[in-house]
Design an enzyme around this catalytic site. Structure first.
Site, PDB file in Angstrom:
ATOM      1  N   LYS A   1       0.807  -1.219   0.000  1.00 45.46           N
ATOM      2  CA  LYS A   1       0.000   0.000   0.000  1.00 45.46           C
ATOM      3  C   LYS A   1       0.837   1.265   0.000  1.00 45.46           C
ATOM      4  O   LYS A   1       0.446   2.274  -0.587  1.00 45.46           O
ATOM      5  CB  LYS A   1      -0.957  -0.006   1.201  1.00 45.46           C
ATOM      6  CG  LYS A   1      -2.056  -1.060   1.079  1.00 45.46           C
ATOM      7  CD  LYS A   1      -3.093  -0.921   2.182  1.00 45.46           C
ATOM      8  CE  LYS A   1      -4.239  -1.906   1.955  1.00 45.46           C
ATOM      9  NZ  LYS A   1      -5.284  -1.787   2.994  1.00 45.46           N
TER      10      LYS A   1
ATOM     11  N   LYS B   1     -12.430  -5.286  -3.911  1.00 42.37           N
ATOM     12  CA  LYS B   1     -13.285  -4.110  -3.908  1.00 42.37           C
ATOM     13  C   LYS B   1     -12.615  -2.940  -4.614  1.00 42.37           C
ATOM     14  O   LYS B   1     -13.282  -2.032  -5.096  1.00 42.37           O
ATOM     15  CB  LYS B   1     -13.610  -3.697  -2.466  1.00 42.37           C
ATOM     16  CG  LYS B   1     -14.494  -4.663  -1.725  1.00 42.37           C
ATOM     17  CD  LYS B   1     -14.882  -4.138  -0.349  1.00 42.37           C
ATOM     18  CE  LYS B   1     -13.765  -4.261   0.649  1.00 42.37           C
ATOM     19  NZ  LYS B   1     -14.190  -3.887   2.019  1.00 42.37           N
TER      20      LYS B   1
ATOM     21  N   LYS C   1      -6.930 -11.888  -7.083  1.00 42.41           N
ATOM     22  CA  LYS C   1      -8.009 -12.033  -6.112  1.00 42.41           C
ATOM     23  C   LYS C   1      -9.136 -11.041  -6.405  1.00 42.41           C
ATOM     24  O   LYS C   1      -8.887  -9.905  -6.799  1.00 42.41           O
ATOM     25  CB  LYS C   1      -7.455 -11.787  -4.702  1.00 42.41           C
ATOM     26  CG  LYS C   1      -8.402 -12.151  -3.581  1.00 42.41           C
ATOM     27  CD  LYS C   1      -7.707 -11.976  -2.238  1.00 42.41           C
ATOM     28  CE  LYS C   1      -8.655 -12.285  -1.087  1.00 42.41           C
ATOM     29  NZ  LYS C   1      -8.000 -12.084   0.218  1.00 42.41           N
TER      30      LYS C   1
END
Length: 332
Positions: free
Chosen positions: A112, A198, A195
């Site tokens: 991130k 969202k 994967k």
């Protein structure tokens, strides 16, 4: 008795991967008689840029998904992280014994923060310590986790061990991972090697729990596949990730093993398999979507459930936190 703790962030809509990989299993755990605590972790959600005006509603939507998906507030404590202040209070105490080197090696922080980790906020860096506090404040014995969360759970175990050793006590339980079901890792409908997420740019890559029947059918119809027919065994799908993903999804939604599904559809093309998958998905998800819509149309019910859940959670968390303070020698 097992004490289960698991949580999700109120960021964007929950999707099929969240449901099959987590929520569906939460319901099984609660029905097996474990003491279950299911949280909406809003403090984690603010470690990266977010829309402050949408946070409250997003929190309610995640809670609505829990309830619609089968979490029973009479059996499980359903709460919002920020309404149980012991989470963040314990996080600070645990931070004093969390090693910088271990936090720097956390995969999620590196992913991130990227190349700009010097500019990353302290909250993102210390995210795993708060996650450890989420678990240890209830002395949870088991935590349902996916493969990507194992590292964080291992840190929680390390911190619990460090505390117990430093103060010569057996205060914190070392939580065990709880991995259930073969669909714990649901992949993107557009790329079977990634994967379902969202945050993926394309909404066609995922099935949201708020999608209606037509949208679900459309997304499955347009899901990436290959030209070959389905084989009669799962091993033959190892090099066909998109095909393997759809077979796995069918099995998870229909409560069948992947082996049973592949035998049922052996020799069938995807033009035959996809409509069957769409029917199973709609039949399973439509009641959840309907219940979510009902709950979100009158949020008073959700709010009442969350307030009651927070009271139950604090009933467990507060004495554990006070015991922690006493062990560490604080004045009171």
């Amino acid at each position: 008795m097992k004490r289960i703790l698991s949580c999700m962030q109120p960021t964007s809509h929950l999707h099929l991967g969240n449901y099959l990989g987590a929520l569906k299993n939460w319901v099984k755990l609660q029905d097996e008689g474990g003491e279950c605590f299911y949280g909406v972790v809003d403090l984690h959600a603010i470690t990266q840029p977010y829309e402050q005006d949408a946070l409250k509603q997003a929190t309610r939507e995640i809670a609505a998904a829990y309830i619609a998906g089968g979490v029973d507030p009479k059996k499980s404590a359903l709460f919002v992280q920020s309404s149980v202040p012991e989470h963040s209070q314990l996080m600070w105490l645990l931070a004093t014994m969390s090693q910088m080197g271990k936090l720097e090696r956390m995969t999620q922080f590196k992913d991130k923060a990227g190349k700009h980790k010097e500019r990353a906020g302290l909250g993102l860096f210390a995210y795993p310590v708060l996650m450890a506090a989420d678990i240890l404040i209830y002395n949870a014995t088991h935590v349902p986790v996916g493969e990507d969360q194992k590292q964080h759970l291992e840190l929680a175990r390390d911190i619990a061990s460090t505390f117990n050793t430093r103060y010569g006590v057996e205060h914190f339980v070392q939580p065990e991972p709880y991995i259930m079901g073969e669909a714990t890792r649901v992949m993107s409908l557009r790329d079977g090697t990634q994967k379902m997420s969202k945050s993926a740019e394309s909404d066609m890559s995922r099935i949201n729990l708020t999608d209606d029947a037509d949208t679900i059918a459309k997304k499955i119809r347009k899901a990436k596949t290959d030209a070959d027919a389905l084989p009669d065994n799962m091993k033959a799908l190892e090099d066909r990730p998109e095909a393997k993903n759809l077979v796995t999804l069918y099995g998870a939604l229909a409560d069948k093993t992947s082996d049973a599904v592949i035998k049922e559809f052996a020799g069938k093309t995807f033009s035959e398999f996809k409509p069957a998958l769409a029917d199973v998905a709609v039949a399973h998800l439509e009641p959840i979507t309907k219940r979510m819509t009902e709950l979100m149309s009158d949020t008073a019910e959700i709010d009442a459930i969350l307030h009651k859940g927070a009271e139950k959670a604090r009933g467990v968390a507060k004495p554990i936190f006070q015991q922690t303070m006493d062990i560490m020698g604080f004045w009171k």
